[in-house]
Design a protein around this motif. Structure first.
Motif, mmCIF file in Angstrom:
data_model
loop_
_atom_site.group_PDB
_atom_site.id
_atom_site.type_symbol
_atom_site.label_atom_id
_atom_site.label_comp_id
_atom_site.label_asym_id
_atom_site.label_seq_id
_atom_site.Cartn_x
_atom_site.Cartn_y
_atom_site.Cartn_z
ATOM 1 N N GLY A 111 27.679 15.276 -21.964
ATOM 2 C CA GLY A 111 27.823 16.132 -20.795
ATOM 3 C C GLY A 111 26.585 16.964 -20.530
ATOM 4 O O GLY A 111 25.597 16.917 -21.279
ATOM 5 N N TRP A 112 26.639 17.737 -19.438
ATOM 6 C CA TRP A 112 25.492 18.553 -19.034
ATOM 7 C C TRP A 112 25.181 19.638 -20.052
ATOM 8 O O TRP A 112 24.027 20.084 -20.163
ATOM 9 N N GLU A 113 26.177 20.069 -20.811
ATOM 10 C CA GLU A 113 25.938 21.132 -21.781
ATOM 11 C C GLU A 113 24.940 20.693 -22.843
ATOM 12 O O GLU A 113 24.085 21.479 -23.274
ATOM 13 N N ASP A 114 25.038 19.434 -23.273
ATOM 14 C CA ASP A 114 24.107 18.923 -24.272
ATOM 15 C C ASP A 114 22.683 18.892 -23.722
ATOM 16 O O ASP A 114 21.725 19.199 -24.436
ATOM 17 N N CYS A 115 22.548 18.523 -22.445
ATOM 18 C CA CYS A 115 21.220 18.492 -21.825
ATOM 19 C C CYS A 115 20.618 19.894 -21.765
ATOM 20 O O CYS A 115 19.428 20.087 -22.038
ATOM 21 N N ALA A 116 21.439 20.882 -21.395
ATOM 22 C CA ALA A 116 20.949 22.257 -21.327
ATOM 23 C C ALA A 116 20.553 22.770 -22.704
ATOM 24 O O ALA A 116 19.537 23.465 -22.854
ATOM 25 N N MET A 117 21.329 22.424 -23.722
ATOM 26 C CA MET A 117 21.000 22.863 -25.076
ATOM 27 C C MET A 117 19.658 22.303 -25.535
ATOM 28 O O MET A 117 18.899 22.969 -26.243
ATOM 29 N N LEU A 118 19.346 21.083 -25.139
ATOM 30 C CA LEU A 118 18.093 20.464 -25.561
ATOM 31 C C LEU A 118 16.900 21.024 -24.802
ATOM 32 O O LEU A 118 15.795 21.125 -25.350
ATOM 33 N N ALA A 119 17.101 21.401 -23.531
ATOM 34 C CA ALA A 119 15.982 21.812 -22.680
ATOM 35 C C ALA A 119 15.596 23.273 -22.866
ATOM 36 O O ALA A 119 14.440 23.636 -22.631
ATOM 37 N N MET A 120 16.526 24.126 -23.263
ATOM 38 C CA MET A 120 16.218 25.543 -23.406
ATOM 39 C C MET A 120 15.465 25.800 -24.707
ATOM 40 O O MET A 120 15.923 25.401 -25.774
ATOM 41 N N GLU A 174 32.777 25.355 -27.343
ATOM 42 C CA GLU A 174 31.718 25.873 -28.210
ATOM 43 C C GLU A 174 30.338 25.550 -27.660
ATOM 44 O O GLU A 174 29.465 26.424 -27.581
ATOM 45 N N ILE A 175 30.121 24.306 -27.255
ATOM 46 C CA ILE A 175 28.787 23.931 -26.791
ATOM 47 C C ILE A 175 28.469 24.576 -25.450
ATOM 48 O O ILE A 175 27.315 24.906 -25.162
ATOM 49 N N ARG A 176 29.479 24.814 -24.609
ATOM 50 C CA ARG A 176 29.224 25.525 -23.358
ATOM 51 C C ARG A 176 28.808 26.965 -23.629
ATOM 52 O O ARG A 176 27.926 27.505 -22.956
ATOM 53 N N THR A 177 29.435 27.567 -24.616
ATOM 54 C CA THR A 177 29.056 28.929 -24.985
ATOM 55 C C THR A 177 27.612 28.978 -25.467
ATOM 56 O O THR A 177 26.831 29.854 -25.071
ATOM 57 N N PHE A 178 27.240 28.022 -26.308
ATOM 58 C CA PHE A 178 25.869 27.981 -26.805
ATOM 59 C C PHE A 178 24.883 27.639 -25.691
ATOM 60 O O PHE A 178 23.743 28.115 -25.701
ATOM 61 N N ALA A 179 25.296 26.791 -24.740
ATOM 62 C CA ALA A 179 24.409 26.456 -23.625
ATOM 63 C C ALA A 179 24.121 27.685 -22.768
ATOM 64 O O ALA A 179 22.974 27.929 -22.364
ATOM 65 N N ILE A 180 25.153 28.469 -22.487
ATOM 66 C CA ILE A 180 24.955 29.712 -21.729
ATOM 67 C C ILE A 180 24.075 30.677 -22.518
ATOM 68 O O ILE A 180 23.189 31.343 -21.961
ATOM 69 N N PHE A 181 24.298 30.726 -23.822
ATOM 70 C CA PHE A 181 23.456 31.571 -24.671
ATOM 71 C C PHE A 181 22.002 31.109 -24.625
ATOM 72 O O PHE A 181 21.074 31.923 -24.571
ATOM 73 N N GLY A 182 21.782 29.786 -24.629
ATOM 74 C CA GLY A 182 20.422 29.256 -24.570
ATOM 75 C C GLY A 182 19.723 29.606 -23.270
ATOM 76 O O GLY A 182 18.532 29.948 -23.262
ATOM 77 N N VAL A 183 20.456 29.513 -22.156
ATOM 78 C CA VAL A 183 19.875 29.898 -20.869
ATOM 79 C C VAL A 183 19.488 31.376 -20.885
ATOM 80 O O VAL A 183 18.396 31.764 -20.450
ATOM 81 N N GLY A 184 20.382 32.214 -21.402
ATOM 82 C CA GLY A 184 20.076 33.638 -21.486
ATOM 83 C C GLY A 184 18.901 33.926 -22.401
ATOM 84 O O GLY A 184 18.076 34.808 -22.116
ATOM 85 N N LEU A 185 18.808 33.175 -23.501
ATOM 86 C CA LEU A 185 17.699 33.376 -24.435
ATOM 87 C C LEU A 185 16.367 33.013 -23.793
ATOM 88 O O LEU A 185 15.370 33.738 -23.939
ATOM 89 N N GLN A 186 16.327 31.898 -23.056
ATOM 90 C CA GLN A 186 15.086 31.504 -22.398
ATOM 91 C C GLN A 186 14.715 32.477 -21.285
ATOM 92 O O GLN A 186 13.539 32.822 -21.116
ATOM 93 N N LEU A 187 15.699 32.949 -20.531
ATOM 94 C CA LEU A 187 15.424 33.960 -19.508
ATOM 95 C C LEU A 187 14.956 35.263 -20.144
ATOM 96 O O LEU A 187 14.093 35.962 -19.591
ATOM 97 N N GLY A 188 15.505 35.591 -21.304
ATOM 98 C CA GLY A 188 15.061 36.788 -22.012
ATOM 99 C C GLY A 188 13.611 36.685 -22.442
ATOM 100 O O GLY A 188 12.864 37.672 -22.392
#
Length: 342
Positions: free
Chosen positions: A9-18, A144-158
Motif C-alpha cells: 500500500g501507499w503507507e509502505d511507499c511513504a515510509m521508504l521515501a521519508m 501501525e504502519i499508517r501511524t509510522f508513515a504519518i510520523f515519518g512525514v512529520g519528521l521530514q517536515l520537522g
C-alpha cells in the motif's frame, strides 16, 4: 529493498521515501521493475530475467518464484516447488486449546488432535506458489504502519523546519553561522528544494515497485470463526539448495489472507515506464541539489537530516520485525506431509 518486498500500500511507499536510506538502491530497484529498456541497459540490467527482479524486490510469488522454509526462516528461490497451502477455518469458541495443533519442532510427523466441532479446510489449487512471508506477519493490519508513515512525514517536515530556523530565525540562526558569517543565500533553497524533490522522486519510485504486483485480500465473512494457515513443503532441491519436509504456520490465528501476484499487465506498461523515468530523474536532481545546499549550510543541517534517516531506518526495521520471528515449524517425514495434517 527488503522493506519494499513486503509493500502492499501507499503507507509502505511513504515510509521508504521519508528521510530515505539507500537512495541509489531505491532508484535502481524501480528501474529493474518498471523502467524502460534504455534505463535497464544504463544500470547493466538489460538482460535480467523478470524472476530475478521479482525475487529481490516484489511482494509476489509466481510460477517462477517460490518461498520455502530452510529450517531457519523463509527464503525466496527462483523456480517452482511443491508447496501446498491449506487454510483451516475453526469455530470461534475460546474453549478450544490452541496447542491442539502441534507446532513444536520435532523429527517425526504428527497429526492434529481431532475435534467434534465442524472444521473447514480450504486447499489452494492455483499453480502459482503461495505467499508465505506476507501471511506470516499481519500485513493486512495497516494501523501501525499508517501511524509510522504519518510520523515519518512529520519528521521530514520537522527537519525542513529546522533548516529554515537555522537560516532565517533572528536569534536562533546566530548559533549556526559559518566562520561568523551567515549561510550563503543559495544554501537553504537548494537544501530544502532538493530534499522535497528527493522525497517526491523516491515516493514515485517506491510506487512503481509496489504497483507492479496485484494484491488480493480475503477476509473471514463470519467474525466468529478463526483461520489458521499451513504450508506443507516436500523434501526437495530448488536452485541447488536442499530443503527438508517442513510444515510452516503463523504464530497466531489470522483473520485475513493476502495473495500477491506479478502484474503482467503492468510490467512493461508505458505508464509504468514513464513513472520510473520521472521518479529517477527527480530523485537524482533532488539528491544533487540537497548535497550542494548542505555544503553551504552549517554542519548541523546534514546532521539533523542524518538523525532523521537513522530514526526512520529504525522505524522500518521495527515494522518488519516479524520477518525474523512469527513462524512455527514442524519437521515432517518425507512422503507423508499431508498425513500430518489429516
Amino acid at each position: 529493498m527488503q522493506f519494499m518486498s513486503h509493500a502492499i500500500g501507499w503507507e509502505d511507499c511513504a515510509m521508504l521515501a521519508m528521510a530515505p536510506l539507500g537512495i541509489l538502491t531505491i532508484i535502481i530497484s524501480a528501474i529493474r521493475v518498471g523502467g524502460p529498456m534504455w534505463m535497464k541497459a544504463l544500470i547493466g540490467r538489460a538482460r535480467e530475467n523478470i524472476a530475478a527482479a521479482e525475487i529481490d524486490l516484489m511482494s509476489s510469488t509466481s510460477r517462477d518464484v517460490c518461498e520455502l522454509n530452510n529450517g531457519k526462516g523463509i527464503v525466496r528461490c527462483q523456480g517452482s516447488a511443491p508447496v501446498w497451502e491449506f487454510i483451516i477455518l475453526l469455530p470461534g469458541d475460546t474453549s478450544r486449546n490452541d496447542d491442539a495443533v502441534p507446532h513444536t519442532e520435532c523429527e517425526f510427523d504428527q497429526k492434529p488432535a481431532s475435534s467434534a466441532s465442524p472444521i473447514t479446510v480450504v486447499y489452494d489449487t492455483r499453480e502459482e506458489a503461495p505467499n508465505v512471508s506476507l501471511n506470516l506477519q499481519n500485513s493486512t493490519d495497516r494501523t501501525e504502519i499508517r501511524t509510522f508513515a504519518i510520523f515519518g512525514v512529520g519528521l521530514q517536515l520537522g527537519a525542513l523546519a529546522f533548516f529554515a530556523a537555522m537560516t532565517f530565525h533572528p536569534t536562533f540562526s546566530l548559533s549556526f553561522t559559518i566562520d561568523g558569517n551567515p549561510a550563503p543565500a543559495y544554501a537553504f533553497p537548494l537544501a530544502a528544494g532538493g530534499t522535497i524533490l528527493l522525497v517526491l522522486g523516491l515516493l514515485l519510485c517506491a510506487h512503481v515497485v509496489e504497483s507492479s504486483t496485484d494484491k488480493e485480500i480475503y477476509a473471514l465473512a463470519n467474525g466468529s470463526s478463526r483461520m489458521r494457515i499451513y504450508w506443507l513443503q516436500q523434501e526437495q532441491t530448488v536452485s541447488d539448495q536442499a530443503f527438508e519436509a517442513i510444515a510452516t504456520q503463523p504464530s497466531s490465528d489470522r483473520s485475513n489472507i493476502i495473495m500477491s501476484r506479478r502484474g503482467h499487465a503492468h510490467y512493461r506498461n508505458s505508464r509504468l515506464e514513464t513513472k520510473t523515468s520521472i521518479g529517477a530523474v527527480i530523485s537524482i536532481f533532488g539528491f544533487v541539489f540537497q548535497f550542494v545546499g548542505f555544503r553551504g549550510m552549517h554542519s548541523a543541517a546534514p546532521i539533523g537530516q542524518l538523525v532523521a534517516v537513522a530514526i526512520m531506518a529504525a522505524s522500518r526495521a521495527w515494522l518488519r520485525r516479524n520477518l525474523a520471528r512469527g513462524l512455527r515449524q514442524t519437521r515432517l517425514t518425507p512422503g507423508h506431509e499431508v498425513d500430518w495434517l489429516a
